[in-house]
Design a protein around this motif. Structure first.
Motif, PDB file in Angstrom:
ATOM      1  N   VAL A   1      36.859  27.261  50.799  1.00 16.72           N
ATOM      2  CA  VAL A   1      36.563  28.376  50.026  1.00 16.72           C
ATOM      3  C   VAL A   1      36.004  28.011  48.761  1.00 16.72           C
ATOM      4  O   VAL A   1      36.825  27.225  48.035  1.00 16.72           O
ATOM      5  N   GLU A   2      34.798  28.611  48.393  1.00 21.74           N
ATOM      6  CA  GLU A   2      34.403  28.404  46.961  1.00 21.74           C
ATOM      7  C   GLU A   2      34.506  29.931  46.397  1.00 21.74           C
ATOM      8  O   GLU A   2      34.141  30.739  47.015  1.00 21.74           O
ATOM      9  N   LYS A   3      34.799  30.138  45.198  1.00 24.08           N
ATOM     10  CA  LYS A   3      34.640  31.276  44.435  1.00 24.08           C
ATOM     11  C   LYS A   3      34.182  31.285  43.081  1.00 24.08           C
ATOM     12  O   LYS A   3      34.202  30.285  42.387  1.00 24.08           O
ATOM     13  N   MET A   4      33.227  32.277  42.862  1.00 20.45           N
ATOM     14  CA  MET A   4      32.685  32.588  41.420  1.00 20.45           C
ATOM     15  C   MET A   4      33.108  34.044  40.940  1.00 20.45           C
ATOM     16  O   MET A   4      32.962  34.750  41.756  1.00 20.45           O
ATOM     17  N   ASP A   5      33.929  33.988  39.784  1.00 18.75           N
ATOM     18  CA  ASP A   5      34.373  35.139  39.306  1.00 18.75           C
ATOM     19  C   ASP A   5      33.541  35.510  38.415  1.00 18.75           C
ATOM     20  O   ASP A   5      32.525  35.100  38.002  1.00 18.75           O
ATOM     21  N   ILE A   6      33.813  36.614  37.395  1.00 18.20           N
ATOM     22  CA  ILE A   6      32.998  37.197  36.398  1.00 18.20           C
ATOM     23  C   ILE A   6      32.758  36.119  35.550  1.00 18.20           C
ATOM     24  O   ILE A   6      31.556  35.972  35.035  1.00 18.20           O
ATOM     25  N   ARG A   7      33.873  35.632  34.926  1.00 11.88           N
ATOM     26  CA  ARG A   7      33.459  34.517  33.765  1.00 11.88           C
ATOM     27  C   ARG A   7      32.583  33.337  34.287  1.00 11.88           C
ATOM     28  O   ARG A   7      31.912  32.948  33.627  1.00 11.88           O
TER      29      ARG A   7
ATOM     30  N   MET B   1      23.390  43.680  45.119  1.00 11.18           N
ATOM     31  CA  MET B   1      24.004  44.501  43.821  1.00 11.18           C
ATOM     32  C   MET B   1      23.518  44.025  42.756  1.00 11.18           C
ATOM     33  O   MET B   1      23.242  42.657  42.781  1.00 11.18           O
ATOM     34  N   SER B   2      23.805  44.788  41.578  1.00  8.17           N
ATOM     35  CA  SER B   2      23.456  44.397  40.260  1.00  8.17           C
ATOM     36  C   SER B   2      24.455  43.423  39.838  1.00  8.17           C
ATOM     37  O   SER B   2      25.535  43.639  40.016  1.00  8.17           O
ATOM     38  N   GLU B   3      23.820  42.489  39.028  1.00  8.72           N
ATOM     39  CA  GLU B   3      24.950  41.419  38.423  1.00  8.72           C
ATOM     40  C   GLU B   3      25.726  42.034  37.662  1.00  8.72           C
ATOM     41  O   GLU B   3      26.827  41.474  37.751  1.00  8.72           O
ATOM     42  N   LEU B   4      25.654  43.223  36.881  1.00  7.15           N
ATOM     43  CA  LEU B   4      26.753  43.864  36.233  1.00  7.15           C
ATOM     44  C   LEU B   4      27.649  44.446  36.901  1.00  7.15           C
ATOM     45  O   LEU B   4      28.919  44.590  36.563  1.00  7.15           O
ATOM     46  N   ASP B   5      27.751  44.474  38.241  1.00  6.21           N
ATOM     47  CA  ASP B   5      28.600  45.188  39.254  1.00  6.21           C
ATOM     48  C   ASP B   5      29.223  44.148  39.967  1.00  6.21           C
ATOM     49  O   ASP B   5      30.165  44.460  41.048  1.00  6.21           O
ATOM     50  N   VAL B   6      28.964  42.804  39.990  1.00 10.95           N
ATOM     51  CA  VAL B   6      29.573  41.954  40.514  1.00 10.95           C
ATOM     52  C   VAL B   6      30.897  41.530  39.974  1.00 10.95           C
ATOM     53  O   VAL B   6      31.057  41.377  38.807  1.00 10.95           O
ATOM     54  N   GLU B   7      31.977  41.647  40.882  1.00 10.37           N
ATOM     55  CA  GLU B   7      33.417  41.098  40.163  1.00 10.37           C
ATOM     56  C   GLU B   7      33.671  39.746  40.663  1.00 10.37           C
ATOM     57  O   GLU B   7      34.256  38.865  40.085  1.00 10.37           O
ATOM     58  N   SER B   8      33.327  39.458  42.163  1.00  9.57           N
ATOM     59  CA  SER B   8      33.366  38.169  42.591  1.00  9.57           C
ATOM     60  C   SER B   8      32.567  37.993  43.716  1.00  9.57           C
ATOM     61  O   SER B   8      32.126  38.602  44.297  1.00  9.57           O
ATOM     62  N   VAL B   9      32.171  36.415  43.914  1.00  5.39           N
ATOM     63  CA  VAL B   9      31.380  35.975  45.125  1.00  5.39           C
ATOM     64  C   VAL B   9      32.380  34.876  45.673  1.00  5.39           C
ATOM     65  O   VAL B   9      32.784  33.852  44.884  1.00  5.39           O
ATOM     66  N   GLU B  10      32.449  34.943  47.129  1.00  7.21           N
ATOM     67  CA  GLU B  10      33.238  33.888  47.758  1.00  7.21           C
ATOM     68  C   GLU B  10      32.281  33.392  48.832  1.00  7.21           C
ATOM     69  O   GLU B  10      31.904  34.161  49.357  1.00  7.21           O
TER      70      GLU B  10
END
Length: 1006
Positions: free
Chosen positions: A127-133, A202-211
């Motif tokens: 699993v790969e994850k991108m968080d807000i940071r 979704m808008s980038e401003l509303d993204v919390e995480s992407v897995e």
């Protein structure tokens, strides 16, 4: 189906509400500060663990929570860029909490792998994850584009607005093998059966995480997640409040575009507000406008008349078929013998009487021996109408498409906490846009929109949700059909009632007339010197000027052709794009009429509160789904009541996990799914994770995934310039009379044509033909074996590696067959000639199962290392290979479109020495590879030519935080070196993109 989902939600909601009781309340207050300089932190999430209760800190870093959860309880305190803390509370308290800024390596919590929260280190599968940071610091124009930096990820760029995510080799421009979920909703366009990038996400401003979960995920997520799962989660308005906004602009530059350099504009906002920690809402919107990348590949992919990609062009190949040229329908000159004969002043059998010298060579005057007599039919085949493919003059993509593209996304949600353990959510996501797409044809997706509307009840250990996806095709159209339709609107290719006014007969007659004149002149001269070789000498004279003859024939047939920009051309373009596809010759239509909808209901329950999780963790769930096809009969077939079909599916799953001695985690799950047109499918998964020395995690898993054929694969009934696309269900073989009018495999028809062209007699050449033998069509299944390792060494080096092996059963690929306009049977060899001309045959393309197992394997390794000063250097490399390509039938299209090797190298620092400056640089490289699709000519002998070249690309960004303005300024570029590259056959060339952005967030820390 829609009513059932609504009734289910209402029933569950009433049951839950009626069981609510009154509980004692605990009030907890406190302040959260930064550990180093003690400044208050705003917008920090403070949540009661195991419940939905929570809040955020205000501008002074203070918070207050009132909860019915009994003490002792645990608070989870988290903020982007800071270490998450858990604090035990045993009474009403006033807390002082400090958070430390940190570089996160291997500390993420993921939910996609097991449907429950767990450390990424102990995930049972990759699993790969991108968080807000990670999203904020990515050197990419959008968060979606940043997925390309994850290991093992391929992306196919079809437009600035549309990139397809592909993993583990099987890639397509519209990838139905990877499921994309947005807040639990399948983001596919129901009529297309794949996600159109993030054009309606979704808008980038509303993204919390992407897995990203590469590999099969059917055991928990059902059909179609055979190659991967992309899970995007938006920000909860209770945890992320306040106003945020961004504005971005820049330029796009590519040397192949009509205007090399053009601007783009991108802006968005998000606002969220909570009231008394019970009611919260959020609204967000974003809009982008630009001039798209352009598809300008003029290479000749027709491979007709002996020409190749490298040497074929419109000037030297009369059968030219440019990759990004449209409307160049083709036919064989030899097929117009009877047609041209009708236009000649004498019948074909009397051609020998046109001149006395020609008559002598044929035998009308018996000057030659019987052995040298030349039949009239040979004169026609050799001289007048040779076995040569010719194509109409097409239009380039830029002549047919306005490359202005845009995307508008509107999102909103209302959250209500019924109590600390239950939250109700109403959510709406709507997006519209214009973009390009490459499938069986090139398509212009204009004014396309998707609306997703969800009602959900979510507890700390369960959820019940129902949603619908509404797709509207807008003014989208097929570019290939448009080019062909404009040509047909000007002059029909072949109209039996008006041969003189038809393009192919005009071309054939002009060529035959010129060839006859050249032949006669050369023949008279040759007879005077050497009668024995006169025929061959005259034929050589015709061949020597054939290029000029073809040019003259095209000029004659193209007289009066609609030229781009003229009123006649514009009127024809408007007419064809306004007419539903496919229409019929000569009144072709190119417009899509698609209003297909999806209805989905599902639930999941975690028995954690009923079973001690240290003993066993058990979850169960299920789903129901319906596709309601609606294309006005233009894309999908109609049933016996003249209505389009509805497809029903349902499924259920269970998963149990157990941790042994705190070092071994065992997990087993199984799911059953049923589609109305296919047998039910079981999808099991078994996995084990062994943790040694608390830092080394070894994992192994076996799982089975499956893919129910898409709605299009089942029911499509659509004519395109290259083929008639039909569903794989038996009803289509009956509809198009495959029994009474046999169909033949594409490879055998090509062999038949080559044999005729080589001089083989018709009866002998016919032995090359192979009738297609239909077989039962079943859902594709895959068995995946995977081993992997994750390790965090001295909190500085994070390593993640895996190896997988896939064995596909009933692999789904494309089959192409040829059918004559009239029954073409082996018993009547003369009838078979119609199979080699585009005007007297139909090319059908449909999905079938491979007759052999398809096997592929691969591996990937990533490593990130924290240098002094919090500089992070990283890299990843991935390998994918189709292990047994050679055992597959010739011409079978696998869609395995992946470089064997690809790698990424990066260097980044989020906050250089506390200055507020940060940067990120990523270099990406991938090998060349062969592209297989229905848009490319994938004949076995030609596959080595359909190659996507290797390329490297450098992306970079530098940013500066401005705490006083609660803003970040970011300057960056993608493909900053500007070297053009293409990621898929027929797709546009991608150039450099350079941007500057300003992002404001009133809850921003540091």
């Amino acid at each position: 189906m829609e009513k059932r989902i609504t009734q289910l939600l209402l029933f569950v909601g009433v049951c839950l509400l009626t069981t609510l009781g009154c509980f004692a309340q605990t009030k907890i207050t406190g302040i959260v500060t930064e550990s180093r300089i003690k400044n208050p932190l705003v917008g920090v999430s403070v949540r009661v663990k195991g419940t939905v209760a929570g809040t955020i800190t205000d501008a002074k870093g203070q918070f207050a929570i009132t909860t019915t959860a009994p003490v002792p309880l645990t608070l989870s305190i988290s903020s982007v860029g800071f270490q998450t803390r858990e604090i035990a509370v045993d009474k009403q308290s006033d807390l002082r909490i400090e958070l430390s800024e940190q570089v996160l390596l291997g500390q993420e919590v993921v939910v996609s792998a097991s449907r429950v929260e767990e450390s990424v280190m102990k995930s049972p599968v990759s699993v790969e994850k991108m968080d807000i940071r990670a999203i904020q610091s990515a050197p990419a124009a959008t968060f979606y584009d940043a997925l390309l930096n994850l290991k093992g990820v391929d992306m196919s760029t079809q437009s600035l607005m549309f990139r397809s995510v592909n993993v583990r080799g099987f890639s397509a421009n519209g990838n139905s093998r990877v499921v994309q979920l947005v807040d639990g909703m399948d983001n596919q366009a129901p009529g297309l059966n794949f996600s159109v990038g993030n054009i309606a996400g979704m808008s980038e401003l509303d993204v919390e995480s992407v897995e990203l979960l590469p590999g099969a995920a059917s055991a928990l997520y059902g059909p179609n997640a055979v190659n991967g799962l992309l899970l995007m989660t938006s920000k909860n308005p209770f945890q992320y409040q306040g106003l945020s906004a961004y504005a971005k602009t820049g330029i796009m530059s590519a040397s192949n575009r009509s205007s090399t350099t053009t601007p783009f504009y991108d802006a968005g906002f998000r606002y969220a507000k909570a009231f008394n920690n019970r009611l919260a809402f959020k609204l967000s919107a974003s809009y982008i406008s630009a001039t798209d990348w352009q598809a300008t590949d003029t290479r000749d992919q027709g491979f007709a008349n002996g020409f190749t990609l490298e040497n074929g062009n419109r000037q030297n190949n009369p059968g030219y078929d440019g990759i990004n040229s449209y409307g160049d329908a083709s036919a064989n000159l030899n097929a117009f013998q009877s047609t041209v004969a009708q236009l000649l002043p004498v019948p074909a059998a009397q051609i020998a009487l046109i001149s006395p010298d020609l008559a002598r060579i044929i035998g009308g005057v018996n000057q030659l021996s019987a052995a040298t007599k030349i039949p009239a039919t040979q004169i026609i085949n050799d001289v007048l109408l040779p076995n040569v493919t010719v194509s109409r003059t097409g239009y380039t993509e830029s002549q047919l498409v306005n490359y202005k593209v845009s995307s508008l996304k509107l999102n909103g949600a209302l959250h209500y906490r019924i109590n600390d353990n239950l939250e109700a959510i109403l959510q709406a996501n709507w997006g519209t846009g214009t973009t390009g797409y490459t499938g069986q044809d090139r398509f212009y997706i204009k004014g396309f929109s998707i609306g997703q509307y969800k009602a959900e009840l979510r507890g700390s250990n369960f959820f019940v949700r129902g949603y619908t996806t509404q797709e509207r095709s807008g003014d989208s159209f097929s570019i290939g059909l448009l080019g062909q339709g404009i040509n047909e609107a000007w002059k029909p290719s072949l109209d039996q009632s008006n041969l003189v006014g038809s393009w192919f007969p005009q071309y054939a007659f002009a060529y035959a007339g010129g060839a006859l004149q050249t032949f006669s002149t050369a023949l008279q001269q040759a007879l005077a010197t050497n009668p024995a070789t006169a025929y061959q000498t005259a034929l050589n004279a015709v061949n020597a000027v054939s290029g000029n003859l073809h040019t003259a024939a095209r000029t004659s047939a193209d007289q009066g052709r609609f030229l781009p920009g003229t009123p006649e051309f514009n009127q024809a373009l408007a007419t064809v794009t306004g007419r539903p596809l496919p229409g019929s010759l000569p009144n072709l239509g190119a417009k899509f009429l698609d209003k297909t909808s999806l209805y989905h209901g599902e639930f999941m329950y975690n028995f954690t509160k009923l079973i001690d999780p240290e003993t066993l963790e058990l979850i169960v769930g299920g789903s129901v789904r319906q596709y309601a096809l609606n294309s006005g009969g233009t894309i999908f077939a109609l049933d016996e009541t003249n209505k389009e079909y509805r497809i029903n599916e349902y499924g259920g799953y269970a998963q149990a996990s157990k941790t042994v001695a705190e070092i071994l985690k065992l997990t087993g799950s199984v799911r059953y799914d049923k589609n109305q047109n296919f047998k039910g499918q079981f999808s099991p998964r078994l996995s084990a994770v062994l943790t040694l020395a608390k830092i080394h995690n070894f994992r192994a898993s076996f799982q089975r995934g499956f893919r129910i054929p898409t709605a299009q694969a089942q029911y499509i009934d659509l004519n395109t310039p290259t083929s008639h696309l039909i569903g794989g269900l038996p009803l289509f073989r009956q509809k198009y009379n495959f029994t009474s009018n046999p169909v033949y495999t594409l490879e055998s028809v090509r062999a038949f044509g080559a044999a005729l062209q080589g001089g083989t007699a018709l009866p002998q050449a016919a032995q090359s033909l192979q009738p297609y033998q239909p077989k039962e069509w079943e859902p594709e299944r895959v068995e995946t074996y995977e081993i992997g390792y994750k390790g965090l060494i001295k909190n500085r080096l994070f390593i993640d590696a895996y190896y997988y092996y896939n064995r596909f059963l009933n692999f789904e690929g494309a089959e192409v067959v040829i059918q004559g306009a009239q029954p073409a049977t082996l018993a009547n060899p003369a009838s078979l000639q119609q199979l080699i001309s585009g005007t007297t045959r139909t090319v059908y393309s449909f999905y079938v199962n491979a007759p052999v197992q398809v096997k592929n394997h691969g591996w990937a390794v990533s490593a990130d290392y924290v240098l002094p000063g919090n500089f992070v250097i990283g890299g990843n490399v991935a390998f994918n290979d189709l292990a047994n390509r050679g055992s597959l039938p010739s011409g079978f299209v696998t869609f395995f479109n992946s470089p064997k090797y690809r790698y990424n190298l990066s260097l980044a620092n989020r906050n250089i020495r506390g200055s507020g400056f940060g940067f990120n640089v990523v270099f990406r490289h991938q090998d060349s590879f062969i592209w297989e699709s229905s848009f490319a000519n994938t004949e076995a002998t030609l596959r080595q030519q359909t190659k996507i070249p290797a390329f490297g690309s450098l992306d970079a960004q530098i940013n500066k935080r401005i705490p006083g303005l609660k803003s970040v300024v970011k300057v960056g570029g993608t493909n900053v070196l500007g070297k053009l590259y293409t990621q898929a056959w027929g797709n546009p060339s991608v150039g450099g993109m350079y941007y500057i952005s300003l992002t404001f967030d009133e809850l921003m820390n540091r």
